[in-house]
Write a protein that holds these residues in place. Structure first.
Motif, PDB file in Angstrom:
ATOM      1  N   ASP A 137      -6.510  -3.126  -3.506  1.00 17.42           N
ATOM      2  CA  ASP A 137      -7.874  -3.503  -3.114  1.00 17.42           C
ATOM      3  C   ASP A 137      -8.673  -3.999  -4.306  1.00 17.42           C
ATOM      4  OD1 ASP A 137      -9.962  -3.520  -0.943  1.00 17.42           O
ATOM      5  OD2 ASP A 137     -10.953  -2.205  -2.384  1.00 17.42           O
ATOM      6  N   ALA A 138      -8.369  -3.508  -5.498  1.00 15.94           N
ATOM      7  CA  ALA A 138      -9.085  -3.963  -6.690  1.00 15.94           C
ATOM      8  C   ALA A 138      -8.875  -5.459  -6.906  1.00 15.94           C
ATOM      9  CB  ALA A 138      -8.619  -3.173  -7.911  1.00 15.94           C
ATOM     10  N   ARG A 189      -3.209   1.854  -2.550  1.00 13.89           N
ATOM     11  CA  ARG A 189      -4.107   1.006  -1.758  1.00 13.89           C
ATOM     12  C   ARG A 189      -5.292   0.555  -2.611  1.00 13.89           C
ATOM     13  NH1 ARG A 189      -4.857   0.105   3.690  1.00 13.89           N
ATOM     14  NH2 ARG A 189      -3.216   1.625   4.150  1.00 13.89           N
ATOM     15  N   ALA A 190      -5.826   1.472  -3.410  1.00 12.10           N
ATOM     16  CA  ALA A 190      -6.964   1.148  -4.264  1.00 12.10           C
ATOM     17  C   ALA A 190      -6.592   0.092  -5.307  1.00 12.10           C
ATOM     18  CB  ALA A 190      -7.490   2.407  -4.948  1.00 12.10           C
ATOM     19  N   THR A 248      -6.431  -4.070   3.210  1.00 12.86           N
ATOM     20  CA  THR A 248      -6.676  -2.932   2.324  1.00 12.86           C
ATOM     21  C   THR A 248      -7.715  -1.962   2.888  1.00 12.86           C
ATOM     22  OG1 THR A 248      -8.270  -4.257   1.040  1.00 12.86           O
ATOM     23  CG2 THR A 248      -6.001  -4.132   0.225  1.00 12.86           C
ATOM     24  N   GLU A 249      -8.324  -2.319   4.027  1.00 13.35           N
ATOM     25  CA  GLU A 249      -9.259  -1.405   4.689  1.00 13.35           C
ATOM     26  C   GLU A 249      -8.726  -1.040   6.053  1.00 13.35           C
ATOM     27  OE1 GLU A 249     -13.243  -2.843   4.993  1.00 13.35           O
ATOM     28  OE2 GLU A 249     -13.684  -2.412   2.887  1.00 13.35           O
ATOM     29  N   LYS A 258     -10.500  -8.115   3.589  1.00 15.74           N
ATOM     30  CA  LYS A 258     -10.067  -6.725   3.434  1.00 15.74           C
ATOM     31  C   LYS A 258      -9.393  -6.165   4.683  1.00 15.74           C
ATOM     32  CE  LYS A 258     -12.795  -5.245  -0.455  1.00 15.74           C
ATOM     33  NZ  LYS A 258     -13.302  -4.054  -1.147  1.00 15.74           N
ATOM     34  N   THR A 279       0.823  -1.210   0.000  1.00 17.81           N
ATOM     35  CA  THR A 279       0.000   0.000   0.000  1.00 17.81           C
ATOM     36  C   THR A 279       0.857   1.260   0.000  1.00 17.81           C
ATOM     37  OG1 THR A 279      -0.136  -0.099   2.426  1.00 17.81           O
ATOM     38  CG2 THR A 279      -1.948  -1.088   1.180  1.00 17.81           C
ATOM     39  N   ALA A 284      -3.208   6.523  -1.513  1.00 20.56           N
ATOM     40  CA  ALA A 284      -4.610   6.147  -1.700  1.00 20.56           C
ATOM     41  C   ALA A 284      -4.781   5.380  -3.010  1.00 20.56           C
ATOM     42  CB  ALA A 284      -5.496   7.389  -1.690  1.00 20.56           C
ATOM     43  N   ALA A 285      -4.079   5.821  -4.049  1.00 15.18           N
ATOM     44  CA  ALA A 285      -4.161   5.145  -5.345  1.00 15.18           C
ATOM     45  C   ALA A 285      -3.528   3.763  -5.269  1.00 15.18           C
ATOM     46  CB  ALA A 285      -3.489   5.985  -6.424  1.00 15.18           C
TER      47      ALA A 285
END
Length: 219
Positions: free
Chosen positions: A181-182, A177-178, A218-219, A212, A68, A174-175
């Protein structure tokens, strides 16, 4: 057996996380599992899952590093020990923001060193388009490939953590991590060999929380 935690600690500060009892150890009629979760400072999440099934005749070890904070792939490791056979699965998933291949090249050199170990065909899955070429899957009698598989795993870990430590943290966490997470959301939406087992055990909502928050972080 290679101690992945010790390898991580050579390059990063690693801090244990608290996992709620309902997820830290679970037991059903089919399987027992327990997990340990760690924060790898400046990199991301690292979780170990230990599982047994078939009255202890099948044992499974899983480790994953979900990045992340640095722009490396997601690292997933599974070792299945059943009926005298060993299956090693190391998969790297392209969750990178900027496409660089230095780590991939280093891992493919290591992979080539172990090309004579029997491959295990994992079949086709929805995530094949982001599974990197350096991923490996080997299967044979434990006494034949056990030591070599552990050696291969150790070399992959060293290359992965060394590469991560040598790069700066990403500017847009943030990007990053996203992006990681995807992949996790893809597992939940499309399923996978182990994902399906947990959805069957826990249901979709609890599996989402388990994955998650505690498996991938990822959360």
């Amino acid at each position: 057996m290679t101690d992945a935690l010790s390898v991580a600690k050579k390059y990063f500060t690693v801090t244990p996380c608290e996992v709620p009892a309902e997820f830290a150890a679970m037991k059903t009629s089919k399987m027992k599992t327990n997990i340990e979760q760690y924060k790898v400072e400046g990199l991301g999440n690292m979780t170990f899952q230990h599982a047994s099934a078939m009255f202890g005749m099948m044992k499974m070890e899983m480790m994953c590093v979900t990045p992340t904070d640095r722009d490396v792939p997601l690292f997933s490791y599974d070792l299945i020990d059943a009926m005298g056979k060993l299956t090693l699965i190391i998969e790297l998933y392209d969750v990178m923001l900027d496409k660089t291949d230095d780590l991939e090249k280093a891992l493919e050199v290591i992979k080539a060193e172990y090309k004579d170990l029997p491959d295990d065909d994992r079949g086709e899955h929805w995530y094949d388009n982001i599974k990197m070429a350096s991923s490996v899957s080997k299967k044979d009698k434990k006494k034949v490939i056990g030591a070599a598989c552990d050696e291969l795993y150790g070399k992959y870990l060293e290359a992965y953590f060394a590469a991560a430590a040598a790069m700066p943290e990403v500017a847009d966490k943030a990007a990053k991590r996203a992006a990681s997470d995807a992949y996790v959301q893809g597992l939940l939406d499309n399923g996978g060999p182990s994902t399906d087992i947990f959805v069957d055990m826990l249901g979709k909502e609890k599996t989402t929380e388990y994955f998650k928050k505690y498996i991938f972080g990822t959360e």
